[in-house]
Design a protein around this motif. Structure first.
Motif, PDB file in Angstrom:
ATOM      1  N   GLN A 110       0.939  -1.393  -0.131  1.00 53.74           N
ATOM      2  CA  GLN A 110      -0.038  -0.034  -0.031  1.00 53.74           C
ATOM      3  C   GLN A 110       0.843   1.185   0.093  1.00 53.74           C
ATOM      4  O   GLN A 110       0.469   2.180  -0.624  1.00 53.74           O
ATOM      5  N   GLY A 111       1.847   1.167   0.742  1.00 53.82           N
ATOM      6  CA  GLY A 111       2.775   2.400   0.880  1.00 53.82           C
ATOM      7  C   GLY A 111       3.419   2.610  -0.500  1.00 53.82           C
ATOM      8  O   GLY A 111       3.645   4.012  -0.956  1.00 53.82           O
ATOM      9  N   ALA A 114       0.610   4.145  -2.828  1.00 58.64           N
ATOM     10  CA  ALA A 114       0.149   5.488  -2.287  1.00 58.64           C
ATOM     11  C   ALA A 114       1.398   6.483  -2.590  1.00 58.64           C
ATOM     12  O   ALA A 114       1.156   7.557  -3.198  1.00 58.64           O
ATOM     13  N   ASP A 115       2.656   6.000  -2.692  1.00 66.14           N
ATOM     14  CA  ASP A 115       3.605   6.960  -3.253  1.00 66.14           C
ATOM     15  C   ASP A 115       3.774   7.400  -4.558  1.00 66.14           C
ATOM     16  O   ASP A 115       3.614   8.457  -5.029  1.00 66.14           O
ATOM     17  N   VAL A 117       0.826   7.276  -6.517  1.00 66.74           N
ATOM     18  CA  VAL A 117      -0.531   8.224  -6.494  1.00 66.74           C
ATOM     19  C   VAL A 117      -0.193   9.571  -6.156  1.00 66.74           C
ATOM     20  O   VAL A 117      -0.559  10.357  -7.019  1.00 66.74           O
ATOM     21  N   ALA A 118       0.429   9.662  -5.036  1.00 61.02           N
ATOM     22  CA  ALA A 118       0.748  11.068  -4.702  1.00 61.02           C
ATOM     23  C   ALA A 118       1.752  11.741  -5.533  1.00 61.02           C
ATOM     24  O   ALA A 118       1.493  12.974  -5.969  1.00 61.02           O
ATOM     25  N   GLN A 121      -0.434  12.981  -8.346  1.00 64.48           N
ATOM     26  CA  GLN A 121      -1.312  14.029  -7.871  1.00 64.48           C
ATOM     27  C   GLN A 121      -0.217  15.445  -7.875  1.00 64.48           C
ATOM     28  O   GLN A 121      -0.818  16.403  -8.470  1.00 64.48           O
ATOM     29  N   CYS A 320      -7.618   7.522  -8.710  1.00 64.52           N
ATOM     30  CA  CYS A 320      -6.605   6.766  -8.692  1.00 64.52           C
ATOM     31  C   CYS A 320      -6.223   6.568  -7.260  1.00 64.52           C
ATOM     32  O   CYS A 320      -5.784   5.613  -6.716  1.00 64.52           O
ATOM     33  N   ALA A 321      -7.508   7.119  -6.403  1.00 65.42           N
ATOM     34  CA  ALA A 321      -7.044   6.828  -5.012  1.00 65.42           C
ATOM     35  C   ALA A 321      -7.653   5.465  -4.526  1.00 65.42           C
ATOM     36  O   ALA A 321      -6.966   4.638  -3.609  1.00 65.42           O
ATOM     37  N   ILE A 324      -4.917   2.668  -4.134  1.00 64.23           N
ATOM     38  CA  ILE A 324      -4.484   2.730  -2.868  1.00 64.23           C
ATOM     39  C   ILE A 324      -5.685   1.649  -2.023  1.00 64.23           C
ATOM     40  O   ILE A 324      -5.101   0.869  -1.054  1.00 64.23           O
ATOM     41  N   THR A 325      -6.815   1.795  -2.191  1.00 60.41           N
ATOM     42  CA  THR A 325      -7.761   0.677  -1.292  1.00 60.41           C
ATOM     43  C   THR A 325      -7.359  -0.455  -1.657  1.00 60.41           C
ATOM     44  O   THR A 325      -7.352  -1.432  -0.896  1.00 60.41           O
ATOM     45  N   THR A 328      -4.443  -1.746  -0.371  1.00 64.30           N
ATOM     46  CA  THR A 328      -4.566  -2.001   1.415  1.00 64.30           C
ATOM     47  C   THR A 328      -5.360  -3.152   1.741  1.00 64.30           C
ATOM     48  O   THR A 328      -5.012  -3.713   2.722  1.00 64.30           O
TER      49      THR A 328
END
Length: 336
Positions: A110-111, A114-115, A117-118, A121, A320-321, A324-325, A328
């Motif tokens: 997940q980390g 998330a990186d 996607v960030a 963004q 794109c969030a 992350i789901t 997770t």
């Protein structure tokens, strides 16, 4: 960037291709067939795969490394490298302002996801991931049925993906490189399909058991070849997931997503063990109706959709969030 046009005066996109192994080569061929893009540069450590790619895109230049590819004047990059490289390579490209379409999984954890996607963004850059089964006509129809409310309250779903062969690359069996076994390879599609069809409700509980060669895994570094998981969603919906490599299932593959509601059921299922042919059926009690059947030229459709969106000037997609789901949930299945 100037070049051939793809209709309506729009210039074709010039893409770089990082990794042209079996999957990367197939995606490359299909996205080029769409007429939306041109291949301007290719990078892969295998001379054999480079030669195969040049046959598909003879105008493309071969570059020695990922860094060389980033230094090219490209409108986007297609990444199809081993899983351990996806997050780092995607992030670097996005930070250079280069849109990315990446083979799944986007990251091993997940980390990592998330990186990435960030980074997309922050740069306001279009990011796509090859969650290809979303783009089958059968699954598109199932999703439409669910979203219409025709099934009423969907309280359960059975998700299954058995691949009778399993991967042939050694890195798949090193968890530090792959992030996991059959769940990371196949289960990611199942989790994504179910949550996507149900409009990404919150996940409230995940339980799982992972196996290797028929025995529950005790060593967390071990890679699973069979997995079962129960995923509970907000509202009480239960997802039951099963996936495997090299299972004695009597055919090449068993792939399916069955949704059960108070107003009936609907099923996405492969046909006669095929990896490519899918049907969709609608259920009422003991009755069933076939609503989608093969043929359906869906492979590569996810990449083409990304390229079409890119050609229209689309930027970062807040959806794109959801990547992350999904990551997770996979972390929860792996108890990490």
């Amino acid at each position: 960037m100037k070049g051939p046009t793809m209709g309506a005066g729009k210039p074709a996109l010039y893409l770089g291709f990082l990794g042209v192994g079996r999957i990367g080569l197939d995606r490359m061929a299909r996205i080029l067939q769409s007429g939306v893009v041109n291949a301007t540069a290719i990078s892969d450590p295998s001379p054999e795969m480079i030669n195969a790619a040049i046959k598909i895109a003879p105008q493309a230049q071969v570059v020695a490394s990922f860094d060389d590819l980033l230094d090219r004047e490209i409108d986007g990059i297609i990444i199809a490298t081993p899983s351990a490289l996806h997050a780092q390579q995607s992030t670097r490209a996005l930070e250079r302002g280069i849109p990315v379409f990446c083979q799944k999984p986007l990251g091993r954890t997940q980390g990592e996801v998330a990186d990435v996607v960030a980074a997309a963004q922050r740069s306001n850059i279009l990011l796509g991931v090859d969650l290809s089964y979303r783009y089958t006509a059968a699954m598109q129809q199932i999703r439409d049925i669910i979203r219409s409310g025709e099934l009423e309250h969907v309280f359960a779903a059975d998700l299954i993906f058995h691949n009778a062969y399993g991967p042939d690359k050694p890195w798949f069996y090193d968890k530090s490189l792959s992030g996991g076994g059959c769940v990371m390879d196949l289960g990611v599609h199942l989790v994504d399909l179910a949550l996507w069809a149900l409009d990404f409700p919150a996940v409230t509980r995940v339980e799982s058991t992972l196996f290797s060669q028929g025995r529950p895994i005790q060593d967390p570094a071990q890679v699973e070849d069979f997995a079962v998981a129960t995923i509970e969603l907000a509202g009480g919906t239960i997802l039951r997931l099963t996936c495997s490599w090299r299972l004695s299932a009597g055919c090449d593959a068993i792939i399916g997503a069955s949704f059960y509601g108070t107003g009936g059921g609907a099923e996405f299922r492969n046909v006669e063990g095929s990896f490519f042919d899918f049907r969709a059926e609608r259920y009422w009690g003991t009755k069933r109706e076939l609503i989608v059947s093969p043929p359906d030229a869906w492979p590569g459709r996810a990449a083409v959709s990304w390229a079409q969106r890119l050609s229209c000037g689309e930027r970062f997609d807040p959806a794109c969030a959801n990547l992350i789901t999904v990551a997770t949930v996979l972390d929860a299945i792996y108890s990490r």
